[in-house]
Write an enzyme that holds these catalytic residues in place. Structure first.
Site, PDB file in Angstrom:
ATOM      1  N   ARG A  54       0.818  -1.220   0.000  1.00  0.00           N
ATOM      2  CA  ARG A  54       0.000   0.000   0.000  1.00  0.00           C
ATOM      3  C   ARG A  54       0.847   1.263   0.000  1.00  0.00           C
ATOM      4  NH1 ARG A  54      -4.064  -3.233   3.875  1.00  0.00           N
ATOM      5  NH2 ARG A  54      -5.323  -4.032   2.153  1.00  0.00           N
ATOM      6  N   TYR A 110      -6.380  -2.176  -6.735  1.00  0.00           N
ATOM      7  CA  TYR A 110      -5.532  -3.230  -6.180  1.00  0.00           C
ATOM      8  C   TYR A 110      -4.844  -2.819  -4.873  1.00  0.00           C
ATOM      9  CZ  TYR A 110      -1.754  -1.701  -9.556  1.00  0.00           C
ATOM     10  OH  TYR A 110      -0.839  -1.038 -10.308  1.00  0.00           O
ATOM     11  N   GLU A 111      -4.250  -3.827  -4.212  1.00  0.00           N
ATOM     12  CA  GLU A 111      -3.731  -3.690  -2.828  1.00  0.00           C
ATOM     13  C   GLU A 111      -4.878  -3.387  -1.848  1.00  0.00           C
ATOM     14  OE1 GLU A 111      -0.720  -4.519  -2.384  1.00  0.00           O
ATOM     15  OE2 GLU A 111       0.383  -4.023  -4.191  1.00  0.00           O
ATOM     16  N   GLY A 112      -6.048  -3.927  -2.136  1.00  0.00           N
ATOM     17  CA  GLY A 112      -7.227  -3.629  -1.304  1.00  0.00           C
ATOM     18  C   GLY A 112      -7.907  -2.396  -1.857  1.00  0.00           C
TER      19      GLY A 112
END
Length: 598
Positions: A267, A405-407
């Site tokens: 993140r 992406y990455e949550g």
């Protein structure tokens, strides 16, 4: 240097400007690294933009190999495994400046160095690290990360892929399907998450992949995507794929933890990867606006364009300030843990985990800013911006994935507040004391004295403190009302997180500028001062809106009235800044320099 704040404590403790790290603090080594990475980006990536846009996957792989030969893939890898063993700030800096040429390469780089290599560096045993990490660090082998499934996205632990132990106890058979796997088309190694029997949590495995001997691994076709077109993204199918037991990563059932910690690092790196993209988009935009004439005037002279240039520049400056502030906190926390006798693995894991809240904040803020920046970039170019001939349309398409992406940003918003509440429950961050103090302050009579605001940022810093009180007032009341059920109230969590995000970003810019004004003089920092004030003005507006939305949704009667009065008090300026003036000063500076120049 005073005591290093823990993650999330920025909300309840004062940070002195001397204690933040800024890009102006880069060491000579870091500046040399930055130059080398920028030169590589210009020569190997930007020069071939058309080929990347034409889905030239082979080019992505070729440039990744070159990055490996120059050591860029191994910046974060300890020297014992053929890496450069540089600190967290240098890792982030490399990611920042290598990512702006095209989202395709940026994604391949991020997937390989982050989620492809790091789980082995941080969770692998010595044998696994010796076997795989040197090949990954030098680019001899490429890595991929197989977590997402058709039915398991944000709910990553719900995956259906299975791992079954053989009767002789020597191997596992993996069966299942993964999707959206970056680097799948050219990887030699995959970090695969699967469930053993009816385990509550998934387990991680290191799976070697050889096209000539696929071992039950088949790849779907390349996905046709909105952006990041030359990033290899495929489905991966496992059909009785045999993996030796010694290739289990960490321990059984620890996969979910590995996945979450890999995402924390991912993140903040994603925030870093969006920074130079903003600088470059702004530079393209200002160059075009200076050259493009309408009504016999360069369009950069028009107020409507100046607004855009000023806001784009400000967001880039603020994102940079906050990202490097957090990166140095992580680096310092890692150093403290190593000094206390932790292994490098343990120190890095815990160091990043400590600042998981800040990592989520940055991921959300910077990914949204880069999209806004690309959007305004297209607008400044007008019709040309919509054409594939200019770099704007691909920048806009590539930026879009960063919020997913990455949550997703929604998940990260809820996580940031959820993690903060959990830290408070564990006693790592004292939210209760300050929240109670704010509640008592609301019952008291406000002071009507006018403070002395002659010193630089004295009013702005007081406003930041009041914005922190706003968060404590709103979040404190919500926690009191809903307790552990707060996580079911997603709209409130998202509003609270927007308040939290704006506080961290605005404070980071002010602290950076204050530190540099003390070093280089206020005159030399006048545009940076303007950007810090402009950002804070917008932050106050957002916090007022989100605070009001929350208060009127969960409080009523006297409590609601009192909190709304508190909100008014906490978001009030004594002296409003002249917004048009601030924007003009910022825009004139980038116009004169013909680029992002901070």
């Amino acid at each position: 240097m005073s005591e290093l704040l823990r993650g999330g404590q920025f909300l309840v403790k004062e940070t002195k400007c001397e204690d933040v790290f800024t890009p102006e603090d880069f060491s000579e080594e870091q500046n040399m690294m930055k130059e080398a990475v920028m030169e590589f980006n210009d020569r190997e990536i930007i020069a071939h933009r058309e080929r990347f846009e034409a889905k030239d996957y082979a080019l992505t792989e070729e440039v990744m190999k070159k990055a490996g030969e120059l050591g860029f893939l191994g910046v974060a890898v300890p020297e014992a495994y053929n890496g450069l063993g540089m600190g967290f700030v240098s890792t982030l800096l490399t990611c920042d400046y290598i990512s702006s040429g095209t989202g395709s390469f940026s994604t391949a780089f991020g997937a390989h160095t982050g989620i492809g290599t790091m789980p082995i560096t941080l969770y692998g045993n010595e044998e696994q690290k010796q076997k795989y990490v040197p090949k990954l660090a030098t680019g001899e082998w490429m890595g991929a990360y197989c977590l997402t499934e058709p039915g398991a996205g944000s709910d990553a632990n719900s995956g259906k892929t299975t791992a079954e132990l053989s009767s002789d106890g020597k191997t596992y058979k993996i069966n299942g399907q993964k999707m959206w796997i970056s680097n799948a088309g050219f990887c030699n190694i995959m970090i695969v998450f699967a469930r053993i029997e009816d385990d509550k949590n998934i387990t991680g495995f290191i799976v070697e992949y050889d096209k000539a001997n696929p071992n039950g691994v088949t790849l779907g076709e390349e996905e046709h995507k909105l952006g990041i077109r030359a990033s290899s993204t495929r489905q991966v199918f496992f059909n009785d794929t045999v993996v030796p037991v010694e290739n289990m990563l960490s321990t059984r059932g620890n996969g979910f933890k590995i996945a979450m910690n890999a995402l924390n690092v991912g993140r903040i790196k994603l925030a870093g990867a969006c920074l130079d993209s903003q600088r470059r988009i702004l530079t393209y935009a200002v160059k075009y606006a200076n050259e493009r004439k309408q009504f016999k005037t360069p369009i950069s002279d028009f107020g409507a364009i100046k607004v855009k240039l000023a806001e784009m520049t400000t967001n880039a400056y603020v994102g940079e300030s906050a990202t490097y502030r957090a990166a140095k906190n992580i680096e310092d926390r890692i150093a403290i843990r190593e000094a206390d006798g932790n292994s490098h693995q343990e120190a890095e894991l815990k160091g990043v985990e400590e600042y998981a809240i800040e990592c989520s904040i940055l991921k959300v803020a910077v990914s949204e800013d880069v999209q806004a920046c690309a959007d305004e970039g297209i607008q400044i170019f007008g019709g040309m911006g919509f054409s594939e001939e200019t770099p704007m349309e691909s920048a806009w398409r590539d930026a879009r994935i960063a919020r997913i992406y990455e949550g997703t940003n929604e998940i990260n918003r809820m996580l940031s507040v959820g993690m903060l509440v959990k830290k408070a429950m564990k006693g790592h961050v004292d939210l209760l004391g300050p929240a109670t103090a704010v509640a008592n302050e609301l019952l008291g009579i406000p002071s009507f004295d006018t403070p002395d605001y002659s010193e630089l940022f004295s009013e702005e810093k007081q406003i930041i403190n009041k914005l922190k009180k706003t968060f404590l007032m709103v979040a404190g009341a919500a926690v009191q009302k809903y307790g552990p059920d707060l996580e079911d109230h997603q709209q409130l969590l998202i509003a609270a997180s927007d308040i939290l995000i704006e506080i961290y970003m605005a404070e980071s810019a002010i602290l950076r500028t204050e530190k540099n004004a003390k070093r280089f003089g206020e005159e030399a920092q006048s545009v940076q001062i303007a950007m810090s004030k402009l950002y804070l003005y917008h932050a106050v507006d957002i916090i007022e809106e989100k605070g009001k939305e929350s208060i009127i949704s969960f409080a009523e009667g006297d409590e609601q009235r009192m909190m709304l009065m508190g909100l008014k008090r906490f978001t009030k300026y004594a002296n409003y800044p002249d917004i048009v003036d601030l924007r003009n000063e910022i825009a004139e500076k980038v116009k004169a320099e013909n680029k992002y120049c901070f």
